[in-house]
Structure formats: structure tokens, C-alpha cells
Design a protein around this motif. Structure first.
Motif, short mmCIF file in Angstrom:
data_model
loop_
_atom_site.label_atom_id
_atom_site.label_comp_id
_atom_site.label_asym_id
_atom_site.label_seq_id
_atom_site.Cartn_x
_atom_site.Cartn_y
_atom_site.Cartn_z
N GLY A 13 17.54 41.10 1.40
CA GLY A 13 18.49 40.28 2.16
C GLY A 13 18.92 39.02 1.44
N MET A 14 17.94 38.30 0.89
CA MET A 14 18.25 37.01 0.29
C MET A 14 18.70 37.11 -1.16
SD MET A 14 15.46 34.52 2.04
CE MET A 14 14.63 35.16 3.47
N ARG A 15 18.03 37.93 -1.93
CA ARG A 15 18.44 38.09 -3.33
C ARG A 15 19.60 39.08 -3.44
NH1 ARG A 15 13.06 38.97 -6.85
NH2 ARG A 15 12.07 36.99 -6.42
N GLY A 16 19.40 40.25 -2.85
CA GLY A 16 20.38 41.31 -2.99
C GLY A 16 21.69 41.03 -2.29
N LEU A 17 21.60 40.55 -1.05
CA LEU A 17 22.82 40.29 -0.27
C LEU A 17 23.27 38.84 -0.33
CD1 LEU A 17 21.92 42.36 2.92
CD2 LEU A 17 23.48 43.01 1.08
N GLY A 18 22.42 37.97 -0.86
CA GLY A 18 22.77 36.56 -0.97
C GLY A 18 22.74 35.80 0.36
N LEU A 19 21.95 36.31 1.31
CA LEU A 19 21.85 35.63 2.61
C LEU A 19 20.97 34.40 2.50
CD1 LEU A 19 21.20 38.77 4.84
CD2 LEU A 19 23.36 37.53 4.60
N LYS A 20 21.29 33.38 3.26
CA LYS A 20 20.42 32.21 3.39
C LYS A 20 19.30 32.59 4.36
CE LYS A 20 24.05 28.96 2.48
NZ LYS A 20 25.38 28.79 2.95
N PRO A 21 18.13 31.94 4.27
CA PRO A 21 17.03 32.30 5.16
C PRO A 21 17.42 32.34 6.65
CG PRO A 21 16.21 30.86 3.46
CD PRO A 21 17.71 30.92 3.30
N ALA A 22 18.16 31.34 7.10
CA ALA A 22 18.56 31.33 8.52
C ALA A 22 19.46 32.52 8.86
CB ALA A 22 19.27 30.02 8.85
N GLU A 23 20.31 32.91 7.92
CA GLU A 23 21.18 34.07 8.15
C GLU A 23 20.35 35.36 8.21
OE1 GLU A 23 25.22 32.56 5.84
OE2 GLU A 23 23.61 33.49 4.68
N PHE A 24 19.38 35.46 7.28
CA PHE A 24 18.51 36.64 7.28
C PHE A 24 17.76 36.76 8.60
CE2 PHE A 24 14.26 38.41 6.69
CZ PHE A 24 14.57 39.66 6.16
N TRP A 25 17.12 35.68 9.02
CA TRP A 25 16.30 35.73 10.24
C TRP A 25 17.15 35.83 11.50
CZ3 TRP A 25 11.75 37.44 9.58
CH2 TRP A 25 11.04 37.14 8.42
N GLY A 26 18.42 35.52 11.41
CA GLY A 26 19.31 35.64 12.55
C GLY A 26 19.83 37.05 12.79
N LEU A 27 19.62 37.93 11.81
CA LEU A 27 20.09 39.31 11.94
C LEU A 27 19.17 40.15 12.82
CD1 LEU A 27 20.91 40.10 8.19
CD2 LEU A 27 22.56 39.73 10.03
N THR A 28 19.76 41.10 13.51
CA THR A 28 18.95 42.11 14.19
C THR A 28 18.56 43.16 13.16
OG1 THR A 28 20.82 43.53 14.75
CG2 THR A 28 20.27 41.78 16.33
N PRO A 29 17.53 43.95 13.41
CA PRO A 29 17.18 45.02 12.47
C PRO A 29 18.36 45.97 12.21
CG PRO A 29 15.37 44.67 13.98
CD PRO A 29 16.52 43.83 14.47
N ALA A 30 19.14 46.27 13.25
CA ALA A 30 20.30 47.16 13.09
C ALA A 30 21.34 46.54 12.16
CB ALA A 30 20.91 47.48 14.44
N GLU A 31 21.57 45.24 12.29
CA GLU A 31 22.54 44.57 11.41
C GLU A 31 22.06 44.57 9.97
OE1 GLU A 31 24.42 41.31 14.51
OE2 GLU A 31 22.50 40.87 13.55
N LEU A 32 20.76 44.33 9.76
CA LEU A 32 20.21 44.33 8.41
C LEU A 32 20.32 45.72 7.79
CD1 LEU A 32 18.85 42.83 6.11
CD2 LEU A 32 16.65 43.30 7.21
N ARG A 33 20.00 46.76 8.55
CA ARG A 33 20.13 48.13 8.06
C ARG A 33 21.57 48.41 7.65
NH1 ARG A 33 16.65 49.96 12.28
NH2 ARG A 33 18.51 50.48 13.46
#
Length: 66
Positions: A13-33
Motif C-alpha cells: 500500500g505505502m511503497r507500491g501504491l504510494g499511499l500515506k499511512p492515514a490513507e492506507f489505514w482509512g481503506l476498507t479491505p475491499a478497497e485495498l484489494r
């Protein structure tokens, strides 16, 4: 044990997609998938299917092709 590979998911999420920690933790598992591309497209081709395709569509060597 939770069954989730949290370090791996965080790297993706953070390295591969470039998400910030708050953005990563704000995602639902379905959104991350969805963002990681899980369950999209077709399954990888196995050797058996590759052999079937090679038999159905053999390479044809002709004049000028090598």
C-alpha cells in the motif's frame, strides 16, 4: 494470529501504491484489494493450458522467418 500479512500489505500500500499511512489505514479491505488488483482479470495460465495453446497454434517456420 490474525492471518493477515500486515507488513506485506503495508509495503504494498505505502511503497507500491504510494499511499500515506492515514490513507492506507482509512481503506476498507475491499478497497485495498481493488487497488492492489486482486480478483481482476483472469487467472495466470498454467503449463497445461499453455501446452494446449501451443498444440492448437503451432509456430510455423517458413521462408524468411526464424
Amino acid at each position: 494470529m490474525s492471518g493477515f500479512d500486515w507488513p506485506g500489505l503495508m509495503r504494498a500500500g505505502m511503497r507500491g501504491l504510494g499511499l500515506k499511512p492515514a490513507e492506507f489505514w482509512g481503506l476498507t479491505p475491499a478497497e485495498l484489494r481493488l487497488l492492489l488488483g486482486e480478483n481482476t482479470g483472469s487467472a495466470p495460465m498454467g503449463r497445461t493450458r499453455l501446452d494446449e495453446l501451443m498444440a492448437a497454434f503451432p509456430d510455423i517456420s517458413g521462408k524468411g522467418s526464424e
